[in-house]
Design an enzyme around this catalytic site. Structure first.
Site, PDB file in Angstrom:
ATOM      1  N   SER A 194      -5.688   9.557  -6.052  1.00  0.00           N
ATOM      2  CA  SER A 194      -5.025  10.846  -5.881  1.00  0.00           C
ATOM      3  C   SER A 194      -4.552  11.342  -7.238  1.00  0.00           C
ATOM      4  CB  SER A 194      -3.859  10.718  -4.882  1.00  0.00           C
ATOM      5  OG  SER A 194      -3.270  11.973  -4.621  1.00  0.00           O
ATOM      6  N   HIS A 221      -8.064  12.835  -3.469  1.00  0.00           N
ATOM      7  CA  HIS A 221      -7.317  13.934  -2.862  1.00  0.00           C
ATOM      8  C   HIS A 221      -7.482  15.205  -3.681  1.00  0.00           C
ATOM      9  CE1 HIS A 221      -4.429  10.675  -1.099  1.00  0.00           C
ATOM     10  NE2 HIS A 221      -5.556  10.770  -0.419  1.00  0.00           N
ATOM     11  N   ASP A 317      -1.367   6.648   1.011  1.00  0.00           N
ATOM     12  CA  ASP A 317      -2.674   6.726   1.652  1.00  0.00           C
ATOM     13  C   ASP A 317      -3.523   5.519   1.271  1.00  0.00           C
ATOM     14  OD1 ASP A 317      -4.797   7.669   3.130  1.00  0.00           O
ATOM     15  OD2 ASP A 317      -5.557   8.942   1.514  1.00  0.00           O
TER      16      ASP A 317
END
Length: 376
Positions: A194, A221, A317
């Site tokens: 991310s 992401h 995540d």
């Protein structure tokens, strides 16, 4: 309290952004700059916990400032907040390569900046890059809508194919019709990243050998419209083929499949072949695509062993998906070491859950992947 430098040529936008930042008692705007030259002068004399930087400004724009900071070896934690981050993926990727940690689309209207989506997203990113992430309420980075983590589910919601960026001379051959690409006993690499990920991926993917024995699937992401440019850039730098994963793509060894933004990537068995399938559930962990879905889609696969890689990024995540995956499959979990992360959120969550098998610096991740899965 964290001190922020705000850089924007619009007096109205500076006022609005200042109000948003200082609405959170953890932050204060210590200084404001009207262009890159003004900011460079301040950054040469002062240290800030983070910098919120516009792109289009007179005299010295945001990209020129990033280049000058690199040249002068001035370290700063920079978040790009510009209308350009939505209009041009190339500009955004250039900024990330030049040292920006993350980006958020700034609405063109100052009034729209005050809405919850933008203001909460900006504050979440600020919290992550200033090491306050654990104190943040669940809000969504990059303008997505946050939601609570979901349960393990069956992929649903097919989407159309997305044009892919490939090198024609290295395009993976089509598998024989009706035959499985993989026999039982094979492996796959599933990578999640991310904040700081686009730049970190450039330290991993280009180091993978062209004859890598397995496919690699990546959830980075990013919002829609950015992942195709990211895949193209990685493809140009790499020996392996890198492409934005399209609906129905058959997974092939030596190919890296980057999930497109705005959909959840799943790996499914289709007539004995493993293929990409996108689903359209709400955001999970505040992000879409969500790596948890990718990992959970592998739970009922025939892969003997799955190498999970978790790199820099805010939030948690990947942790829940890896936990579920470990209940059913043999996995090896490689986590990026803290000092080499732009944000030690996702890797920290995996480590704290006791799921990490290897914790290695960024520059060693590619070698560990290759050592784990082998070459043809």
């Amino acid at each position: 309290m964290k001190n922020i430098l705000l850089v924007d040529d619009s007096a109205l936008m500076r006022r609005v952004l200042c109000d948003i930042i200082e609405s959170d008692k953890r932050f204060r705007v210590q200084d404001r700059a009207v262009n890159g030259l003004d900011a460079l002068s301040l950054l040469s004399r002062k240290t800030y916990d983070a910098v919120v930087l516009d792109v289009n400004m007179p005299q010295m724009n945001g990209l020129e400032l990033l280049k000058e900071l690199q040249k002068r070896k001035i370290s700063a934690k920079i978040i790009m907040a510009s209308t350009d981050t939505a209009d041009g993926a190339k500009v955004t990727l250039d900024a990330l390569e030049l040292g920006a940690l993350d980006f958020i689309h700034k609405p063109t209207s100052a009034l729209d900046c005050r809405n919850g989506t933008f203001s909460q997203g900006l504050l979440r990113i600020l919290a992550a890059v200033t090491d306050l992430e654990d104190q943040v309420l669940t809000t969504a980075p990059l303008g997505s809508v946050s939601s609570k983590p979901g349960a393990v589910r069956t992929p649903a919601g097919r989407t159309g194919a997305v044009p892919a960026a490939e090198k024609p001379e290295r395009r993976a051959p089509a598998p024989p019709s009706g035959k499985a690409v993989y026999n039982p006993g094979t492996q796959i690499v599933a990578l999640a990243s991310s904040t700081g990920g686009p730049k970190a991926l450039q330290s991993v993917i280009p180091k993978l050998p062209a004859n890598l024995k397995v496919p690699v699937v990546v959830v980075q992401h990013m919002p829609p419209g950015f992942t195709a440019s990211l895949a193209e850039r990685l493809n140009a730098l790499s020996e392996v083929t890198v492409k934005e994963a399209a609906e129905g793509d058959v997974l092939m060894p030596g190919t890296v499949y980057v999930s497109m933004g705005g959909k959840h990537l799943n790996i499914v068995n289709t007539s004995g072949r493993y293929t990409i399938h996108y689903s359209d559930e709400p955001s999970r962990e505040g992000v879409k695509p969500c790596a948890n879905y990718m990992y959970e889609s592998l739970m009922d696969s025939r892969f003997d062993r799955i190498v999970c890689v978790v790199m820099t990024g805010m939030g948690a995540d990947g942790t829940e998906g890896i936990q579920h995956l470990k209940e059913k499959k043999k996995i090896q979990v490689i986590v990026q070491e803290a000092s080499t992360c732009a944000v030690y959120g996702m890797p920290k969550s995996v480590v704290n859950a006791g799921l990490a098998d290897q914790v290695v610096p960024l520059e060693q991740i590619a070698q560990e992947i290759t050592t784990n899965v082998g070459v043809k």
